[in-house]
Design a protein around this motif. Structure first.
Motif: not given
Length: 84
Positions: A35-47
């Motif tokens: 999908t090309g989306r980052p994989l990580g916690s919600d906080a990581f993706v928000a950053e």
């Protein structure tokens, strides 16, 4: 000089690193990759979203419900219809 395939030189890459295979993690990695989306916690993706100025969280598919409501309020759905 003998050049052997990589599998003969190091074996399984996960064994080289000493990591146990986690099927759920591998599935998540494949999904993020496709999908090309980052994989990580919600906080990581928000950053990441703040740093890039782009929306990266997965959103609901399709149009927003408010857009359809506004169309009906404006009568856009009636354009092109002939009254009897």
């Amino acid at each position: 000089m003998r050049v052997a395939p990589l599998i003969e030189l190091v074996g399984r890459f996960a064994e080289l690193l000493g990591i146990a295979t986690d099927l759920a993690l591998l599935a998540a990695l494949r999904d993020a990759e496709s999908t090309g989306r980052p994989l990580g916690s919600d906080a990581f993706v928000a950053e990441l979203e703040q740093l890039t100025g782009r929306r990266l969280q997965r959103q609901a598919a399709g149009r927003k419900a408010t857009e359809r409501t506004e169309q009906f309020e404006l009568g856009i759905g009636e354009i092109g219809k002939v009254s009897p």
